[in-house]
Scaffold this active site. Sequence first.
Site, PDB file in Angstrom:
ATOM      1  CG  ASN A 171      23.097  44.891 -19.726  1.00 39.46           C
ATOM      2  OD1 ASN A 171      24.174  45.464 -19.745  1.00 39.46           O
ATOM      3  ND2 ASN A 171      22.117  45.198 -20.545  1.00 39.46           N
ATOM      4  N   GLY A 172      25.147  45.541 -16.628  1.00 38.87           N
ATOM      5  CA  GLY A 172      25.255  46.822 -15.947  1.00 38.87           C
ATOM      6  C   GLY A 172      26.564  46.948 -15.212  1.00 38.87           C
ATOM      7  CB  CYS A 224      25.953  41.582 -21.300  1.00 41.21           C
ATOM      8  SG  CYS A 224      24.719  41.708 -19.991  1.00 41.21           S
ATOM      9  NE  ARG A 226      21.991  44.944 -25.595  1.00 38.37           N
ATOM     10  CZ  ARG A 226      21.460  46.155 -25.736  1.00 38.37           C
ATOM     11  NH1 ARG A 226      20.804  46.464 -26.831  1.00 38.37           N
ATOM     12  NH2 ARG A 226      21.601  47.062 -24.793  1.00 38.37           N
ATOM     13  CB  CYS A 255      33.414  82.611 -19.853  1.00 43.32           C
ATOM     14  SG  CYS A 255      35.197  82.678 -19.908  1.00 43.32           S
ATOM     15  CD  GLN A 275      25.762  75.826 -15.850  1.00 42.93           C
ATOM     16  OE1 GLN A 275      26.279  74.848 -15.337  1.00 42.93           O
ATOM     17  NE2 GLN A 275      25.417  76.877 -15.136  1.00 42.93           N
ATOM     18  CG  PHE A 322      30.910  45.127 -25.345  1.00 39.31           C
ATOM     19  CD1 PHE A 322      32.157  45.601 -24.982  1.00 39.31           C
ATOM     20  CD2 PHE A 322      30.396  45.562 -26.561  1.00 39.31           C
ATOM     21  CE1 PHE A 322      32.876  46.458 -25.783  1.00 39.31           C
ATOM     22  CE2 PHE A 322      31.101  46.431 -27.383  1.00 39.31           C
ATOM     23  CZ  PHE A 322      32.340  46.874 -26.990  1.00 39.31           C
ATOM     24  CB  CYS A 348      34.065  88.263 -22.719  1.00 37.68           C
ATOM     25  SG  CYS A 348      35.722  88.217 -23.421  1.00 37.68           S
ATOM     26  CB  CYS A 362      41.071  85.063 -24.108  1.00 39.80           C
ATOM     27  SG  CYS A 362      40.745  84.680 -22.371  1.00 39.80           S
ATOM     28  CD  GLN A 382      32.763  71.088 -20.894  1.00 42.63           C
ATOM     29  OE1 GLN A 382      31.598  70.803 -21.157  1.00 42.63           O
ATOM     30  NE2 GLN A 382      33.158  72.334 -20.732  1.00 42.63           N
ATOM     31  CD  GLU A 425      26.218  70.355 -25.607  1.00 44.65           C
ATOM     32  OE1 GLU A 425      25.110  69.863 -25.369  1.00 44.65           O
ATOM     33  OE2 GLU A 425      27.076  70.538 -24.731  1.00 44.65           O
ATOM     34  CE  LYS A 485      30.382  72.220 -18.384  1.00 39.45           C
ATOM     35  NZ  LYS A 485      29.499  73.351 -18.517  1.00 39.45           N
TER      36      LYS A 485
END
Length: 1696
Positions: free
Chosen positions: A323-324, A85, A118, A1279, A1114, A303, A1284, A1273, A1105, A1039, A1108
């Site tokens: 808010n949280g 919010c 918001r 990896c 990483q 929200f 590799c 592969c 991801q 990424e 993880k």
Amino acid sequence: MRFSAGVVAAIASPFATMAFVQPSVRSKASLGQAFLWNSELRTDHHQQQKSKALTQLQMAFDLEEGQVSNMFEGPAPLVKERDACGVGFIANTSTGGEYGTNKVLKEALVALDCMEHRGACGGDNVSGDGAGIMTQIPWKLFEEYRSDECSKPGVGFVFLPRDEERRNAVKDVIQTVCESNELGFLGWREVPVDNSVLGTMARDVVPSMWQFFVKAPKRLDNDDESRDGFERTLYLVRRRFDVALKQAGLVWDDSDSEVYVTSFSSRTIVYKGMVQGCVLPQFYKDLQNPDFTTKFAIYHRRFSTNTNPRWPLAQPMRVVGHNGEINTLLGNVNWIKAREASKSMNLSEGEACDIRDLVDYKSTDNIIQKCNTQDNPTILDPLIDLGRSDSANLDAVFELMTKSRHRAPCALMALVPTAYENEPALKDNPEIVDFYKFHGGLLEAWDGPALLVFSDGKSIGASLDRNGLRPARYSITKDGTVYMMSETGVIPDLKESDIIEKGRLGPGQMINVDLETGKFKDNIKIKSEIASRHPYGEWLKNNRKDLHKKSSNSERLYDDATATFAQAAFGWSLEDIGMQIQDMAGSGKETTYSMGDDAPQAVFSERPHVLYNYFKQRFAQVTNPPIDPLREGVVMSLAMTLGKKESIYKVSEKGARLIHLESPVLNSVEMEEIKSFADAEKGGFEHATISTRYELSDGPSGIKNAIREICDAAVDLVRKGTEVLILSDLAEEQSVLDSTTYVSPLLAVGAVHHRLIEEGLRMDVGLIVETGSAWSTHHFACLVGFGANAVHPYLAYETVKQWHGQDRTQKMMASGKLAKTTIEDAQANYRKAVEAGLLKILSKMGISLLTSYAGAQIFEAVGLGEEVIETSFKGTTSRIGGMSLEDIASETVMMRPEVADAKLKLINYGYYKPVPKLGEYHANSSDLAKLLHNAIGLDKAVNQLNRDEFKNNGVNPASVADYNIFKKSLEEAPIANIRDLLDFESDRPSIPITDVEPVSEIMKRFCTGAMSLGALSREAHETLAIAVNRVGGKSNSGEGGEDTIRGKVLTDVDENGRSKTFPHLAGLKNGDSANSFIHQVASGRFGVTPEFLVTAKQLEIKMAQGAKPGEGGQLPGPKVSDYIAGLRASKPGVTLISPPPHHDIYSIEDLAQLIHDLHAINEKAGVSVKLVSSIGIGTVACGVAKANADVIQISGGDGGTGASPLSSIKHAGLPWELGLAEAHSALMNNGLRNRVLIRVDGGIRTGRDIAIAAMMGAEEFGFGTIAMIAEGCVMARVCHLNTCPVGVTSQKEELRKKFPGTPEHVVNFFHFVGEEVRNIMAHLGYSKFEDLIGRTDLLKESPEQLGRIVKTKNVQLSPFFSGVPDAKESRGFLRSSEDPAAKKDSIVHRNGFSSDLDRLISGEDSVRKVIDTNEGSTTVNFKIRNTDRSTCAMLAGEIARAHGNTGFNGSINVNFNGSAGQSFGAFVLPGLNVRLEGEANDYVGKGMHGGEIVVVPDQEAGFVAADSSIVGNACLYGATGGDFHANGRAGERFAVRNSGAFAVAEGTGDHCCEYMTGGVVVSLGSVGRNVGAGMTGGIGYFYDPNNQLDERLNKEIVKAQKIVSKEGEMQLKRIIERHFEKTGSEKAEGILNNWESEVQNFVQIYPPSEANSPFVKKLENIVTDLRVSASSPNGDMCFLPVGGQLSPEQTQRCAD
């Protein structure tokens, strides 16, 4: 070692041997008969009620009688609805007298409207998710209910049923309850409302609004001056209402059943509803009445992730506007229940707890402080309930504490504590630190991101969570008004000349206004005042026992043979020692691994698993952020306590009497010290030990009696005064190991924990688990998460000693392969690794304190039955049934070691690395790779070095027969996934394959996973992109950015399939493109530039991801080559661990802002949001859809990765089958499914997987690991090591040359999968793929496959999948909500009014001319307000589309005046210069690539600029260039991930320069803590005249020094001169006027990569240029020769 003949026979029996080979074969051995896998089928009857939405839909899976769907089973705040919010308050006590003014109300309503962005709306896009306001009771408005006798009555505001008969019955009950508790009833008032302004959904369920008035009981004549007694009576009577209504049978379950009291007080009143902010005063006519006056107002715009409106969920609550999100809610609720139960258990002799008298002053005080108000259902409504929202539960506990002796700020300090440990800002206030130490022992923090605005009617205030992950700004005006708000600028008419102070709440800070005196109190003042009320420091000194870490001893517990026997019996595997113990003891770090988790779920495995493996860690995504434990560990703590915890409602010295543990991981030396505290002179903490072992001869059923006896013994001991209880499975003798087994420590501690809660005894004791069955970080997290206060892993320490003493270990140390350590060092390293792993696990859920994590049960069980859950894990979700207690007992015994040739050996189960024959099954194996390579014509011997020797670039013909072999190998493999238990069941006859849509149409739905360039080699990454682009699918950059050369379509390919553009690739064709369709924006912002964003066809926000979740990406240092570092704007060779997604994605409304940013810079690109399967993902997906995402990707927890901590790979994230079905169902139920396209990935390998995923709701499908296999592969699983063997995941040139793949290989694979899908469609009788989507009615459980599960017969899928709505006839969700005639993937959501200013700027004729001609200059001027968001991002996109990142030769100057909304100046680039006169909110300069941003105060400002906040949090996040100047202070995380910008601010909050990799930052004022955390590049200059920086600096990487080189001094001076020139800064002018002395007050910080820079190091004979600005208008750098001076021309050029 010798064993008895019976034991040898039992262990060596065929049963025990075959357990690891063919577990499904039943043995007839005597021991085996006692511990057979349980074959009895048990039906679970789940009692949870279906949601209303589900009952209205036909279920696709059949349920047995009495069963209901458990898809959304779990705490309501987790699975039903989450929210965020905008919130704020206004307080003015100096005008208007006792009643305040109407102006305060009006301003609050304006602010509420200005925070509309918001919030969000319901499914009709009109009904708001909630808006509300809390004020002082408007006495003028209620004049007729007042009298001289009762000038301030109690006022209740209640939502009632619309039906008159129901309403009157409820009113009668309320009035009767009031009168029976001596409240003089003064009458009812119908609140004037206008229902016509409501949206359809809100209007359909709108309650009837009423107020009622009562006067104080006569017996309260002795009330105190502040009338606390009257407030307590009103509070307790309110909690009587629901009880009385239930007793009267006035409870309904329909759309007209709402009975909810928003407020009942003589001080405050709450008006709220399911409306937008601007509608609130239109709906409630009272809010338009000039007689509505007040001294204060709290406002809140909500929200929600849900679209079905519920009026009570709007905020403010009764005392709090929140808010949280509370991440530890389940644990907090359990602990509060335990506290309430213990209150009446701990009464002194002669004391009684009479909860019936709700009137008498002393009686109500006694009820609040000493009576159980949770478990008296015939008198009081329960205090807390998991059916309520997290905000409502927090509000309830906070309210109860304020009704006790706690002042409101005190209660909130205890509930949401700051990170006080080593906090420099508190060094002069030890009383505040002592307060937190004392209360931290009594009460677990309600942990999670939170901005809390609160009032009990006596004071009003706001507090921020310890991480500062919510924006909070405030202003104070000349007339004493205090304005606090989530965003600055929400009151547009507030004159800057009237403001005397502008500030912000930093992490853990609080402000407070006394409503009686009008005094404003800042963080230190209010906290010091509260903390000084009791001598907490003295109490702690006299009573608390601190247990500090001690070195472990070197003595062995067992000889090697006994140790190995014990390890085997507790489920250890050889790889646990060879991988985990070696890494943890050898280097103090958790094992890093790669390639994801492709092994079966524990319940499906044919190998025995420890109980921990049935639990998956939950993690934060979207609605709340993870924490960064690597760079922000300063806010985290693993400290725990043991002993009896006193009441939080009545503070006394006894509360300090606890044992304080520095670490939850204990060694034997520390265990002995804890036991020594039993001595009276050491505190008299009684301890006792309960063995959790029981006789093997008792058989599987013996476990139930063993658990019962353990719990009974625990209850008895605690009642007798035991304060430290040790649950131990230690067997000191081999004979005991021979004859006994054990209750899993996780099962034992969970059972004891919950039993003690039920008995009201849990607060009286600390639990230590002493076990041989804990070695991995996940094990410790489970034990603490389910109730342990500490763990003594005796066998882990024993194993470290055993490992350390082995010849192999000593040789590795001697050769330098391992660091040399002593036995003591190795054990300390092991503990260090466990602690770091615990911090990581806490952080991924956004939890800072282990005390809050303890008992919070932040896991989902996969494969455990109801009996197990109810025994030990109450409240934990387990949605597919599974193991019984006897099944678990059997599995535990199956771990006992074999005896072969009288030689004991430890088995390698192969849970991580595949082991032939006896090891665990892994879906992705070298054998599978060979089969697929044969099918697609790939020969791994063909590569760059020899490819010219072969025809067709070495690509062999594809083989259908070999693909069928590949497919068959997966079909006949062991059960590994939920989808393996499903089969197809069509509703129509089969059709010819020729009638099915072509494979080319199906392949358009294929995507590659988001695998980064860096994790993959250039060859592998580009080959995948070209292949998937060739088939019309969607490639993904992952990424890390993308080389701009890949944006070009290939036209230079020769007859051999080679291109000079990509000489390292083969098998190319003219027309190929290596440009990824999807460009990913991840938390590290690596490679995110304007050109990268505008050249994408879709932009993906990586929230999590699969391998993880809750952690950042990483990339090991050896893989960060010069090329990769160049793309990522980082340093070669430096490991890159991205932060978790919390800098600008820390809540649902902030994700909406990032989506807004991306839609702004590239209006043509859709935005996808990547989530990971987890419980509650359905409600998260709804929030993402409402945030204007175009695509939601659901990733399974088994996704691949280039590098990740091992425990993350194995123990976080759920199968995509659960997440996909839940997300699709929730979106359908909430009417949002047509707003988003759903994509799924994670272990998808075949056409069968595609078909099942489609039937569960997926429209697109991602291929990750299997696509890598398709290009060569071989599943070497190295990896992360950069080794590799076929160059797929290596950056080494020599290995990359061995890359065997071509785009044709990958295309062949996609073609085979597509054809397999077509065959399935033909078999099912469907010609169009889209007709399969969402059709779970075409799936069924396979009895044959269920029968193959070895461990249990209790797995059931129907209770879960029955929750998927039947979409057989309702197919509208396949079309876009924007245009029902269009497919969703052709429609992109557009920003609304919040981008209108950007559109206006971009459309200016003069601006268009400069962009189109790429020359000239123009200046334009605009007003701006906080609702104008992402301003200049659209303009930056126009420039980047036309000229790329650096090709713009014109100059556009845009000047603004006012308060800018979030993301002001996002993505600006060279040639675009932005100036703001006023102030800005969060994310200024996000992704800035060049150009200039200048922010200065309004010319009329009446405050000191250098002391006031002018920009918000996370400014310059991910900046790659440009110049930034702010004449004022910045918030938290200034210049986070900056890799090229030159920035100046006049002070910052915490975490400045966090994870910076380049550029220069100058701070001319004070800074918060944790400066330079994770900084690997760039330089910082900090003005530090008071020598405070040293204690605020994170010294893990960076070093600090006075400026030692002339070049460094010159650089700094020129940057400050430029700052003065741009901003007129008085601070800069003062420094420059006294340069010779002031330069000595600067401290320079730098990481190792900058150590030899001439700006850092004093060098001789330097030939270099001095950079004093990031860029000039033409994109070139501004340079100054060393020793030279800026000429007037240079000065002007750099200023431009």
